[in-house]
Design an enzyme around this catalytic site. Sequence first.
Site, mmCIF file in Angstrom:
data_model
loop_
_atom_site.group_PDB
_atom_site.id
_atom_site.type_symbol
_atom_site.label_atom_id
_atom_site.label_comp_id
_atom_site.label_asym_id
_atom_site.label_seq_id
_atom_site.Cartn_x
_atom_site.Cartn_y
_atom_site.Cartn_z
ATOM 1 C CG ASP A 1 -2.095 0.940 1.089
ATOM 2 O OD1 ASP A 1 -2.364 1.390 -0.040
ATOM 3 O OD2 ASP A 1 -2.738 1.237 2.106
ATOM 4 C CG HIS B 1 -0.500 2.215 -9.413
ATOM 5 N ND1 HIS B 1 -0.685 1.833 -8.098
ATOM 6 C CD2 HIS B 1 -1.566 2.982 -9.735
ATOM 7 C CE1 HIS B 1 -1.828 2.356 -7.653
ATOM 8 N NE2 HIS B 1 -2.376 3.066 -8.626
ATOM 9 C CG LEU C 1 9.140 -17.183 -3.542
ATOM 10 C CD1 LEU C 1 9.000 -17.236 -2.022
ATOM 11 C CD2 LEU C 1 9.552 -15.782 -3.978
HETATM 12 C C1 IPE Z 1 -5.552 -2.716 -0.292
HETATM 13 O O1 IPE Z 1 -5.198 -1.368 -0.421
HETATM 14 C C2 IPE Z 1 -5.451 -3.408 -1.606
HETATM 15 C C3 IPE Z 1 -4.099 -3.517 -2.159
HETATM 16 C C4 IPE Z 1 -2.993 -3.156 -1.577
HETATM 17 C C5 IPE Z 1 -4.026 -4.120 -3.447
HETATM 18 P P1 IPE Z 1 -6.287 -0.225 -0.602
HETATM 19 O O2 IPE Z 1 -5.518 1.040 -0.681
HETATM 20 O O3 IPE Z 1 -7.174 -0.547 -1.739
HETATM 21 O O4 IPE Z 1 -7.128 -0.339 0.745
HETATM 22 P P2 IPE Z 1 -7.961 0.761 1.528
HETATM 23 O O5 IPE Z 1 -8.892 1.380 0.530
HETATM 24 O O6 IPE Z 1 -6.983 1.758 2.046
HETATM 25 O O7 IPE Z 1 -8.634 0.016 2.620
HETATM 26 C C1 IPE Z 2 -1.583 0.302 -3.425
HETATM 27 O O1 IPE Z 2 -1.384 1.677 -3.465
HETATM 28 C C2 IPE Z 2 -1.858 -0.270 -4.795
HETATM 29 C C3 IPE Z 2 -3.263 -0.634 -5.026
HETATM 30 C C4 IPE Z 2 -4.195 -0.637 -4.118
HETATM 31 C C5 IPE Z 2 -3.628 -1.041 -6.352
HETATM 32 P P1 IPE Z 2 -2.593 2.702 -3.425
HETATM 33 O O2 IPE Z 2 -2.995 3.021 -4.841
HETATM 34 O O3 IPE Z 2 -3.694 2.208 -2.570
HETATM 35 O O4 IPE Z 2 -1.897 3.955 -2.770
HETATM 36 P P2 IPE Z 2 -2.500 4.948 -1.706
HETATM 37 O O5 IPE Z 2 -3.042 4.121 -0.576
HETATM 38 O O6 IPE Z 2 -3.580 5.703 -2.397
HETATM 39 O O7 IPE Z 2 -1.354 5.800 -1.308
HETATM 40 MG MG MG Z 3 -4.113 2.397 -0.600
#
Ligand code: IPE
Ligand code: IPE
Ligand code: MG
Length: 247
Positions: A29, A46, A140
Amino acid sequence: MSAAAKPAAASPGTAGGDAVPVHVGIIMDGNGRWAAARGLPRALGHKAGAEAARRAIEAAAEAGIGWLTLFAFSSENWRRPADEVHALTGLMRLYLRSEVKTLVREGIRLRIIGERERFGPDLVRAIDAAEAATAEGRRLNLNVALSYGGRAEIVAAAKRALEQGLDPATLDEAAFGRLLSTDGMPDPDLIIRTSGEQRLSNFLLWQSAYAEFVFQDVLWPDYEARHLAEAIGEFARRERRYGVRAA
Ligand code: IPE
Ligand code: IPE
Ligand code: MG
């Protein structure tokens, strides 16, 4: 009880804790915040996140972890703006194609868990091909959770149980576990979430029943081997009890 409040009884290799977790799950995240902090579009966050995933996979293999599950796209992430979803599926297509050779060379077996059909026939073909090409990997086991949600997975398993006409008398936790996408895999011992958020966001709900959680205050694109080493170190200090009274 918080980790800090626990006695420091568990040391690596003792009954209280194993030095290296067999299965690590990572909720990757913070890509969006990483990009925003640099004035970049989220898509570039990303992209940097995909590079961090590549580093984490190598670090996990080096650390002797047997199973690594990366949460890359949740069932709920479909509700993000179309351009972001497009950027993410584009990266999946790119990496599925470009990484297969490296995965084979490194002895890494790739499996995708989640509702792959939702990505459409092109990506499904690429996923199937990548799984087949890496099927002999033994160093792995790498799971990437794509269009994955723990609740959706549990509901799908319940549906399967009904469709198969399973006898309620024989349905136990082991039998139910065989209906999940993680059939045959060990439960995660350690679940890591980056970016400072402290929630599961629908990741491995069933499987994480007795996982240890480590929340790290680093945005995913900045994740390095040392962060994984720190999380493993923290895991080794935990005392796992499984509901059994401590000795
Ligand atoms: C969880 O992250 C999903 C992934 C890391 C793929 P999100 O950013 O989508 O989760 P919330 O919205 O903060 O709960
Ligand atoms: C995690 O990073 C990747 C996905 C959930 C696809 P985020 O896109 O959720 O990044 P933040 O949480 O907005 O910083
Ligand atoms: Mg996120």
